[in-house]
Design a protein around this motif. Structure first.
Motif, mmCIF file in Angstrom:
data_model
loop_
_atom_site.group_PDB
_atom_site.id
_atom_site.type_symbol
_atom_site.label_atom_id
_atom_site.label_comp_id
_atom_site.label_asym_id
_atom_site.label_seq_id
_atom_site.Cartn_x
_atom_site.Cartn_y
_atom_site.Cartn_z
ATOM 1 N N PHE A 28 0.817 -1.215 0.000
ATOM 2 C CA PHE A 28 0.000 0.000 0.000
ATOM 3 C C PHE A 28 0.856 1.272 0.000
ATOM 4 O O PHE A 28 0.509 2.265 0.638
ATOM 5 C CB PHE A 28 -0.949 0.020 1.202
ATOM 6 N N GLY A 29 1.967 1.245 -0.710
ATOM 7 C CA GLY A 29 2.826 2.415 -0.781
ATOM 8 C C GLY A 29 3.653 2.629 0.465
ATOM 9 O O GLY A 29 4.392 3.617 0.563
ATOM 10 N N GLY A 30 3.545 1.715 1.442
ATOM 11 C CA GLY A 30 4.316 1.806 2.676
ATOM 12 C C GLY A 30 4.976 0.475 2.972
ATOM 13 O O GLY A 30 5.397 -0.232 2.059
ATOM 14 N N ALA A 71 -4.884 6.074 -1.818
ATOM 15 C CA ALA A 71 -5.432 6.599 -3.068
ATOM 16 C C ALA A 71 -5.298 5.544 -4.163
ATOM 17 O O ALA A 71 -4.195 5.145 -4.530
ATOM 18 C CB ALA A 71 -4.700 7.866 -3.475
ATOM 19 N N LYS A 72 -6.435 5.093 -4.670
ATOM 20 C CA LYS A 72 -6.454 4.112 -5.758
ATOM 21 C C LYS A 72 -7.105 4.768 -6.973
ATOM 22 O O LYS A 72 -8.278 5.125 -6.936
ATOM 23 C CB LYS A 72 -7.228 2.864 -5.342
ATOM 24 N N ARG A 73 -6.307 4.945 -8.031
ATOM 25 C CA ARG A 73 -6.787 5.600 -9.249
ATOM 26 C C ARG A 73 -7.412 6.959 -8.928
ATOM 27 O O ARG A 73 -8.447 7.343 -9.465
ATOM 28 C CB ARG A 73 -7.786 4.706 -9.982
ATOM 29 N N GLY A 74 -6.779 7.655 -7.996
ATOM 30 C CA GLY A 74 -7.249 8.987 -7.645
ATOM 31 C C GLY A 74 -8.395 9.019 -6.669
ATOM 32 O O GLY A 74 -8.820 10.101 -6.236
ATOM 33 N N MET A 75 -8.915 7.832 -6.289
ATOM 34 C CA MET A 75 -10.039 7.759 -5.362
ATOM 35 C C MET A 75 -9.539 7.355 -3.980
ATOM 36 O O MET A 75 -8.815 6.371 -3.840
ATOM 37 C CB MET A 75 -11.069 6.737 -5.858
ATOM 38 N N PRO A 76 -9.916 8.122 -2.919
ATOM 39 C CA PRO A 76 -9.464 7.779 -1.566
ATOM 40 C C PRO A 76 -10.209 6.560 -1.029
ATOM 41 O O PRO A 76 -11.441 6.470 -1.134
ATOM 42 C CB PRO A 76 -9.806 9.034 -0.760
ATOM 43 N N ILE A 77 -9.461 5.618 -0.467
ATOM 44 C CA ILE A 77 -10.042 4.417 0.125
ATOM 45 C C ILE A 77 -9.591 4.332 1.581
ATOM 46 O O ILE A 77 -8.395 4.397 1.874
ATOM 47 C CB ILE A 77 -9.597 3.154 -0.623
#
Length: 205
Positions: A28-30, A71-77
């Motif tokens: 997840f980017g971390g 952020a997945k495809r610009g949408m916050p999850i």
């Protein structure tokens, strides 16, 4: 951000020795934090987030801990990882209790999943449509999929449906690795893309 995240990981490893040896991997980017393969927390941008599930999520929410936003495809999850702020970090007794909760609940969840047969459609990225295609090529379990591998399986599916594209290959690789295809490690994604281009245009090889 990588340096501050690695610094936080070292702090976690030295502080939570009661859990045992803590390892980490990209997610997840971390960085996912694990003990004996059990993921209990995540470090993102130098901050620590504890993993929650149905059993303990209300405890974290009652303390008003905030969710990690991905952020997945610009949408916050909103992910089920809860922020350890500076006040909680300094409250050793409560922090250790929360960390133990995160670890034990994740461990129980993993043991429960292992005791139940996993259908292909329940793996990350796979739908019942893909499951049916996999059955047609003789792959009927998660273990069989893992043994065949993403590339071999993709070729088998391609023989049934020539319109299947790169996203299906990514979906298979993610299902085998346990990742959503959107967060597959870039090294693996690039390797798969290179292989896909080779089989798509063999004359260029």
């Amino acid at each position: 951000m990588k340096d501050i995240s690695e610094q936080k990981i070292q702090q976690v490893k030295s502080r939570f020795t009661f859990l045992g040896s803590i390892t980490y991997r990209s997610q997840f980017g971390g960085y996912a934090l694990l003990v004996d393969g059990i993921m209990f927390a995540l470090v993102s941008d130098g901050e620590l987030y504890l993993r929650a599930n149905d059993q303990i999520e209300n405890i974290f929410q009652t303390r008003k801990m905030s969710n990690l936003v991905y952020a997945k495809r610009g949408m916050p999850i909103l992910l089920r990882y809860y922020f350890v702020d500076s006040t909680l970090w300094e409250d050793q007794n409560l922090l250790f209790y929360f960390v133990q909760l995160a670890y034990e609940s994740s461990k129980a969840e993993m043991l429960n999943k292992k005791s139940q047969p996993v259908r292909l459609k329940d793996l990350p990225n796979l739908s019942i449509t893909i499951e049916k295609l996999l059955w047609k090529v003789g792959i009927k379990s998660a273990e069989e999929l893992k043994i065949k591998g993403a590339k071999c399986t993709y070729l088998k599916l391609k023989s049934l449906n020539k319109s299947l594209g790169f996203n299906v290959l990514l979906a298979l690789a993610g299902a085998i690795s346990g990742y959503h295809c959107a967060v597959l490690p870039s090294v693996l994604r690039n390797e798969l893309l290179e292989w896909y281009e080779e089989i798509k245009n063999p004359e260029k090889g």
